[in-house]
Design an enzyme around this catalytic site. Structure first.
Site, mmCIF file in Angstrom:
data_model
loop_
_atom_site.group_PDB
_atom_site.id
_atom_site.type_symbol
_atom_site.label_atom_id
_atom_site.label_comp_id
_atom_site.label_asym_id
_atom_site.label_seq_id
_atom_site.Cartn_x
_atom_site.Cartn_y
_atom_site.Cartn_z
ATOM 1 N N CYS A 1 0.702 -1.213 -0.071
ATOM 2 C CA CYS A 1 0.087 0.132 -0.008
ATOM 3 C C CYS A 1 0.816 1.190 0.021
ATOM 4 C CB CYS A 1 -0.835 0.115 1.127
ATOM 5 S SG CYS A 1 -0.293 0.352 2.761
ATOM 6 N N CYS B 1 3.717 0.432 -8.211
ATOM 7 C CA CYS B 1 4.560 -0.891 -7.806
ATOM 8 C C CYS B 1 5.569 -1.046 -9.203
ATOM 9 C CB CYS B 1 3.723 -1.817 -7.656
ATOM 10 S SG CYS B 1 4.468 -3.544 -7.511
ATOM 11 N N CYS C 1 -4.385 -0.641 -2.512
ATOM 12 C CA CYS C 1 -4.692 0.998 -2.927
ATOM 13 C C CYS C 1 -4.216 1.264 -4.314
ATOM 14 C CB CYS C 1 -4.324 1.854 -1.936
ATOM 15 S SG CYS C 1 -2.625 2.157 -1.952
#
Length: 136
Positions: free
Chosen positions: A8, A87, A80
């Protein structure tokens, strides 16, 4: 051993709770870690609501994404949109799953309102881990 990574934004609430549940529910077949695209410290309300269900995450701490671990995972779960979007790329064999969860740290209102937001996200995470075919 299989590996899962919960990601997250700040690794302070959602991913920490997911790590705690996964360690408890998935057992020794899985190596479980969590991280964030930033570090915000462990949120005390996350610790509190997890202790209400008998899981102690008080010794966990906020970490940045470790690309070596990320690339060696079986499953990466983003919690999220920020983590999903930021990422790093993963090899094709790494399964990517997205669980769009509200950030309980952004809850407003009374202390009871904020705790309710943390409990709602906690319960959602628990259900998702228990019901996820990817994590079995």
């Amino acid at each position: 051993m299989k590996r899962v990574y919960f990601l997250c934004t700040g690794n302070s609430c959602r991913s920490q709770m997911a790590e705690g549940f996964a360690r408890t529910l998935l057992g020794s077949e899985w190596e479980v870690q969590s991280a964030g695209v930033e570090t915000h410290g462990l949120n005390p309300m996350a610790v509190q609501v997890m202790s209400e269900v008998g899981i102690d995450i008080s010794n966990q701490y906020s970490k940045l994404i470790d690309t070596d671990y990320l690339n060696s995972c079986d499953v990466v779960v983003t919690l999220c949109g920020d983590a999903r979007d930021k990422c790093p790329m993963t090899p094709p064999q790494v399964k990517r799953v997205h669980w769009p969860l509200a950030d309980p740290a952004q809850a407003t209102g009374s202390e009871a309102d904020k705790l309710r937001a943390f409990r709602d996200v906690r319960d959602d995470i628990q259900q998702r881990i228990q019901n996820s075919e990817l994590l079995k």
